[in-house]
Structure formats: structure tokens, C-alpha cells
Design a protein around this motif. Structure first.
Motif, mmCIF file in Angstrom:
data_model
loop_
_atom_site.group_PDB
_atom_site.id
_atom_site.type_symbol
_atom_site.label_atom_id
_atom_site.label_comp_id
_atom_site.label_asym_id
_atom_site.label_seq_id
_atom_site.Cartn_x
_atom_site.Cartn_y
_atom_site.Cartn_z
ATOM 1 N N ARG A 123 -8.703 -12.100 9.942
ATOM 2 C CA ARG A 123 -8.311 -11.146 8.900
ATOM 3 C C ARG A 123 -8.284 -9.748 9.500
ATOM 4 N NH1 ARG A 123 -9.322 -9.447 3.590
ATOM 5 N NH2 ARG A 123 -8.822 -11.015 2.017
ATOM 6 N N SER A 124 -7.241 -8.988 9.222
ATOM 7 C CA SER A 124 -7.145 -7.659 9.837
ATOM 8 C C SER A 124 -8.137 -6.685 9.206
ATOM 9 C CB SER A 124 -5.726 -7.108 9.731
ATOM 10 O OG SER A 124 -5.383 -6.909 8.380
ATOM 11 N N GLU A 125 -8.633 -6.996 8.008
ATOM 12 C CA GLU A 125 -9.590 -6.118 7.328
ATOM 13 C C GLU A 125 -10.740 -6.932 6.752
ATOM 14 O OE1 GLU A 125 -9.690 -3.032 7.219
ATOM 15 O OE2 GLU A 125 -7.682 -2.180 7.381
ATOM 16 N N THR A 145 -12.402 -6.758 0.566
ATOM 17 C CA THR A 145 -12.733 -5.559 -0.219
ATOM 18 C C THR A 145 -13.359 -5.929 -1.571
ATOM 19 O OG1 THR A 145 -10.595 -5.523 -1.307
ATOM 20 C CG2 THR A 145 -10.782 -4.297 0.776
ATOM 21 N N ASP A 196 -11.124 -0.304 -2.564
ATOM 22 C CA ASP A 196 -10.716 -0.484 -1.165
ATOM 23 C C ASP A 196 -11.881 -0.304 -0.189
ATOM 24 O OD1 ASP A 196 -11.036 2.181 -1.660
ATOM 25 O OD2 ASP A 196 -9.241 2.828 -0.590
ATOM 26 N N PRO A 225 -15.173 -2.173 1.654
ATOM 27 C CA PRO A 225 -15.566 -3.561 1.922
ATOM 28 C C PRO A 225 -16.593 -4.024 0.885
ATOM 29 C CG PRO A 225 -15.723 -2.245 3.921
ATOM 30 C CD PRO A 225 -15.441 -1.297 2.801
ATOM 31 N N ILE A 250 -11.710 0.831 3.831
ATOM 32 C CA ILE A 250 -11.036 0.115 4.913
ATOM 33 C C ILE A 250 -9.849 0.956 5.401
ATOM 34 C CG2 ILE A 250 -11.712 -2.170 4.097
ATOM 35 C CD1 ILE A 250 -8.770 -2.421 3.097
ATOM 36 N N GLY A 251 -9.314 0.591 6.566
ATOM 37 C CA GLY A 251 -8.127 1.283 7.065
ATOM 38 C C GLY A 251 -8.370 2.087 8.324
ATOM 39 N N PRO A 272 -6.253 0.352 14.152
ATOM 40 C CA PRO A 272 -6.167 -1.045 14.604
ATOM 41 C C PRO A 272 -6.500 -1.171 16.087
ATOM 42 C CG PRO A 272 -3.972 -0.111 14.332
ATOM 43 C CD PRO A 272 -4.941 0.928 13.826
ATOM 44 N N ARG A 326 -8.705 -4.264 12.258
ATOM 45 C CA ARG A 326 -9.318 -2.959 11.979
ATOM 46 C C ARG A 326 -10.774 -3.100 11.540
ATOM 47 N NH1 ARG A 326 -4.933 0.637 10.234
ATOM 48 N NH2 ARG A 326 -2.993 -0.529 10.331
ATOM 49 N N ASP A 327 -11.490 -2.012 11.667
ATOM 50 C CA ASP A 327 -12.818 -1.858 11.050
ATOM 51 C C ASP A 327 -13.840 -2.886 11.513
ATOM 52 O OD1 ASP A 327 -11.900 0.325 9.579
ATOM 53 O OD2 ASP A 327 -11.108 -0.979 8.011
ATOM 54 N N ARG A 381 -15.443 -10.876 6.899
ATOM 55 C CA ARG A 381 -14.002 -11.168 6.911
ATOM 56 C C ARG A 381 -13.848 -12.637 7.261
ATOM 57 N NH1 ARG A 381 -11.262 -7.222 10.481
ATOM 58 N NH2 ARG A 381 -13.197 -6.036 10.484
#
Lengths: 264, 202
Positions: A61-63, A66, A111, A113, A177-178, A181, A187-188, A258
Motif C-alpha cells: 500500500r502506498s499509504e 487512514t 486523512d 493514519p 498522510i502524503g 514518495p 510514502r510515509d 498498511r
């Protein structure tokens, strides 16, 4: 009569469309990024066994998940709502910072986590998303990448940057998050929250790291006495020590998760 | 326009149907599992005779639970001996009421045949003892629930603690012992009390 019927039909169609768009908005497809296969030496490797371990490709998962995403999950799976969840699956402070079992409120921005979730809840969320929790190795392998290099762990500047992140006091409150990358578009991984992994419970298996004083408490099959090779990687070892201290029902204000998936 | 009598009978019929429905539902639903019961977890297990059952199926009888794997050189023989020694402290009638469930860490290699071979080699009484396997994700969940840390090492063996856990008939943890190779008096006492005829299992 015909006009009324047409209007009625059109209204229904519009309502249907609206509901559909709303559903899509609430459940925007989670973004998974492919992480290629590699040989990888974990921070958990011993001095005697420091050869790279083959690690298959997977998707991550990229993030982190949330608050908004976890809210949609508990709405679909009411057995995971605060107050409804069985005591064997989460401690008393599960989702405590949410305003209500089905409402986020001011202390849980959508938004941000989701935190205060147990391992069991994280495991159930990932299953509902057709995924699973990543293993420690999978997490560590993705988190070793900087924006430009697959394995930045021996770069002194990267290590310093990591330690700076980790030394920020947690009293500042959680971020959103955000973040930037990394090489894989994930990310994160470092600056935001601790994250559950599938095999959190025995990352360090040497008796001296888990022994509670009773010499009979820990005896292991196999060669358990690990001596860690990469003792200078404080940022990662701190994370390992934190995860190893947890029980699967525990929840903390800085611990999220994640999910990972097999690649098709 | 509908006569009141008809309305009344319709309402009565509805109420009757609702009552019958509720009764039928109550009859088909197993007794609720308490929130602090480990039987909240659903996990598919397969025993040494390739019979499948759910982890929560122990509901109704006290059970001694542990985790092990068949190809285990040191800890697991010790674990089996410790459980034998512990239940050996019970009067025979009480021992006959105790179920023992050993769940394998090794989802890959501990097939029902491998478990059967171990049961025969160690002369395990499979009328009361069950050796079981689950898929890797369920092994992880069961170990998390029992709070038994484990890790598979590079050579395929498992590093894990030796733990015995006693559950009451409802699946609540009554006692836990990590004493291996000798008797744990507190655990034996808990076992004796849980299985004594004064508190028969429902």
C-alpha cells in the motif's frame, strides 16, 4: 401520466447514480505499488548469517490506512466498532480518540493514519481489502529505499535524516498522510507512525531481549541466540524493539498499519 | 375500509410469525461466546486424521492448548512430556474430561500425515489429544490470541516459547504456564480445580 412516470424514472436513475458516486468516493480503490524481488539482508540478520535472503516481489500500500478508510471498514463490519469489538481482539483504548464508534470528530482527521488499532483489527482490515499485513522483511525492504536508491541504509545522510524524524517528540500530534514518495512510490514509511507487521511478535528472539526475569520463561527451538549484525541502525532497531514489546491486543496513539498483497 | 377484526387477526398472525421466527433462530444459534473467550476467533484446523474442525469447536469442555511443530528437536518433545507429566497429576476421572489441543506452527510441512506419524511415534492418545494444523495466516492469528511469540528461522525451523494454556469450557484463559520440563504447581492446581466434579462442565 407519461411525464410523471418519466420524471419518476429519471429521479430514480439520478438517485442511483448519486449513491453510486458516493460509494465510489467512500471506497476509492487503495493504491498498491509493486516492490520487485531482491536479495535482502535484514537489520535482524546475525553476524553469523549475513548473506542476503531472497525476497519475492509483492505489492505494498502506498499509504498507511487512514481514519476515513477505517471508518468505512467498521461501518461495513460492525463487529470491529469501538464498544462492539471482543476484548480478546483489542484493548480498552481501541479507537479511543474517535468522537464516537461511527464518527471521527476533531481528534481524528480523515486523512490521518488510523491509530489505536490492535493487530487483530489491522489483520481483519487487510483481509477485507483482499490483502494481508506485510511481514517485517517486506516492510523493512520497502522502507530501506530513499527517493533515489533501493537500499539507502548505509548512506550516513539517510541514516541521519531517519534519526531526525524519529527524534521528533510524539507530543506534536500525528501528521497527515502524503509524504514524499520513495523509489517505489511508497510514502510515509518513516516519519508518520509505527506500523504493525504480520510477524511483529518475535522479531528478536534472543532470550535476553524478551526475558522477564524467570530463567525458565524462554526456551526455544532452533538456534535462537541471535546476535545482531547491524547495531548502528538505531532507527530500525528502535522500531524492532517497539514492535517486539507489543501484544496483539495492544493499541497505541502512534501505531497504525498498511497492507500488502501478492502480485498477480 | 378494512374491518377492524381483519386488522387484528393480521397483526396477531404477524406477531405469531415473528415469535416462531425468533424461536427458530434461537434454536439454531449456538450459545453466545463470551467477549473474553478465545473462541471469538474462527480458524479452520485439520487434525492428524485429516478431519477438519473450527478452533472455536472446543466450546463446552475445558481444554489445554499449546503450539508446537513436528520436526522440532528439543522444545516440543519437552513440551509434550511436560503436558503428560502435568495431566498425570490428575485423578483418572478428571483426566478423562480434559481435551488437549496442540496446534502446529509449521503450516507447510505439518500435514495430517506428518502429525499422525508424530502421534504414533510419541504414542499420543488421539482420543483426548488432538494434533492440528492450520494455514499460515490462521497459525499467526492463533499464536497472537494465545500470546505465543514465534519466528521461522532461515533453516525452516521455528523459534518459539514453550507455553501451556488452560481454557475453561467457555474458552476463557484460566491458567498459563511457561515452565517446561518440570511441574508448575500453580498450573496443576488450576487444572485440578477446573476439572473437579464440584464444577462440572456444562
Amino acid at each position: 401520466m407519461r411525464a410523471a412516470a418519466f420524471l419518476h424514472g429519471a429521479t430514480r436513475w439520478l438517485l442511483g447514480l448519486t449513491a453510486c458516486v458516493a460509494a465510489m468516493g467512500a471506497a476509492a480503490a487503495p493504491d498498491y505499488r509493486p516492490i520487485p524481488a531482491t536479495g535482502f539482508t535484514s537489520v535482524l540478520a546475525t553476524e553469523a548469517d549475513a548473506t542476503p535472503v531472497p525476497l519475492a516481489a509483492y505489492a505494498l500500500r502506498s499509504e498507511p490506512v487512514t481514519n476515513a478508510e477505517f471508518l468505512a471498514f467498521v461501518q461495513a463490519h460492525p463487529e470491529w466498532r469501538r464498544g462492539a469489538v471482543a476484548g480478546v481482539f483489542a484493548d480498552q483504548r481501541y479507537l479511543e480518540h474517535w468522537a464516537a464508534p461511527d464518527h471521527l470528530g476533531a481528534d481524528a482527521p480523515p486523512d490521518q493514519p488510523v491509530t489505536r488499532v490492535s493487530w487483530f483489527a489491522a489483520d481483519a482490515y487487510c483481509r477485507a481489502e483482499d490483502a494481508r499485513l506485510p511481514t517485517w522483511l517486506e516492510w523493512e525492504r520497502a522502507a530501506a529505499a530513499s527517493a533515489s536508491v533501493a537500499d539507502a541504509r548505509n548512506d550516513p545522510a539517510w541514516r541521519r535524516e531517519l534519526l531526525d524524524w524519529y527524534s521528533q517528540p510524539s507530543s506534536q500530534g500525528l501528521g497527515r498522510i502524503g509524504g514524499e514518495p520513495n523509489l517505489y512510490g511508497v510514502r510515509d514509511l518513516h516519519a508518520l507512525v509505527w506500523e504493525w507487521v504480520d510477524d511483529f511478535s518475535a522479531l528478536i528472539v534472543a532470550p535476553d531481549s524478551r526475558d522477564q526475569g524467570d530463567p525458565d520463561r524462554l526456551k526455544f527451538c532452533g538456534e535462537a541466540a541471535l546476535s545482531l549484525r547491524d547495531r548502528d541502525n538505531y532507527a530500525l532497531l528502535m522500531r524492532v524493539a517497539m514492535l517486539s514489546s507489543l501484544k496483539a491486543v495492544n493499541t497505541t496513539m502512534n501505531l497504525g498499519f498498511r497492507c500488502a498483497r501478492e502480485l498477480p | 375500509m378494512t374491518p377492524p377484526r381483519s386488522l387484528f387477526s393480521r397483526a396477531t398472525l404477524g406477531l405469531l410469525l415473528a415469535l416462531i421466527g425468533t424461536a427458530a433462530l434461537a434454536a439454531s444459534t449456538p450459545p453466545a461466546v463470551p467477549a473474553d473467550s478465545l473462541y471469538q476467533l474462527k480458524a479452520a484446523l485439520t487434525d492428524q486424521d485429516a478431519r477438519t474442525f473450527d478452533f472455536s469447536a472446543g466450546h463446552g469442555k475445558p481444554r489445554l492448548i499449546s503450539m508446537f511443530y513436528a520436526d522440532c528437536p528439543y522444545m516440543c518433545p519437552l513440551l509434550i512430556d511436560t503436558i503428560r507429566k502435568t495431566e498425570g497429576e490428575l485423578p483418572e476421572a478428571a483426566r478423562a474430561r480434559l481435551d488437549v489441543l496442540l496446534v502446529s506452527f509449521d503450516a507447510e510441512r505439518d500435514t495430517p500425515a506428518a502429525l499422525k506419524a508424530l502421534a504414533e511415534k510419541r504414542r499420543i492418545d488421539t482420543a483426548r489429544w488432538t494434533l492440528a494444523r492450520a494455514d499460515a495466516a490462521d497459525v499467526r492469528r492463533i499464536a497472537a490470541l494465545l500470546d505465543i511469540p514465534f519466528r521461522q528461522l532461515a533453516d525452516g525451523s521455528f523459534s518459539h516459547a514453550g507455553v501451556m494454556i488452560l481454557l475453561d469450557a467457555d474458552g476463557r484463559v484460566v491458567a498459563r504456564s511457561e515452565t517446561m520440563g518440570k511441574l508448575d504447581p500453580a498450573f496443576v492446581t488450576a487444572l485440578t480445580q477446573t476439572l473437579s466434579p464440584a464444577t462440572p462442565s456444562p
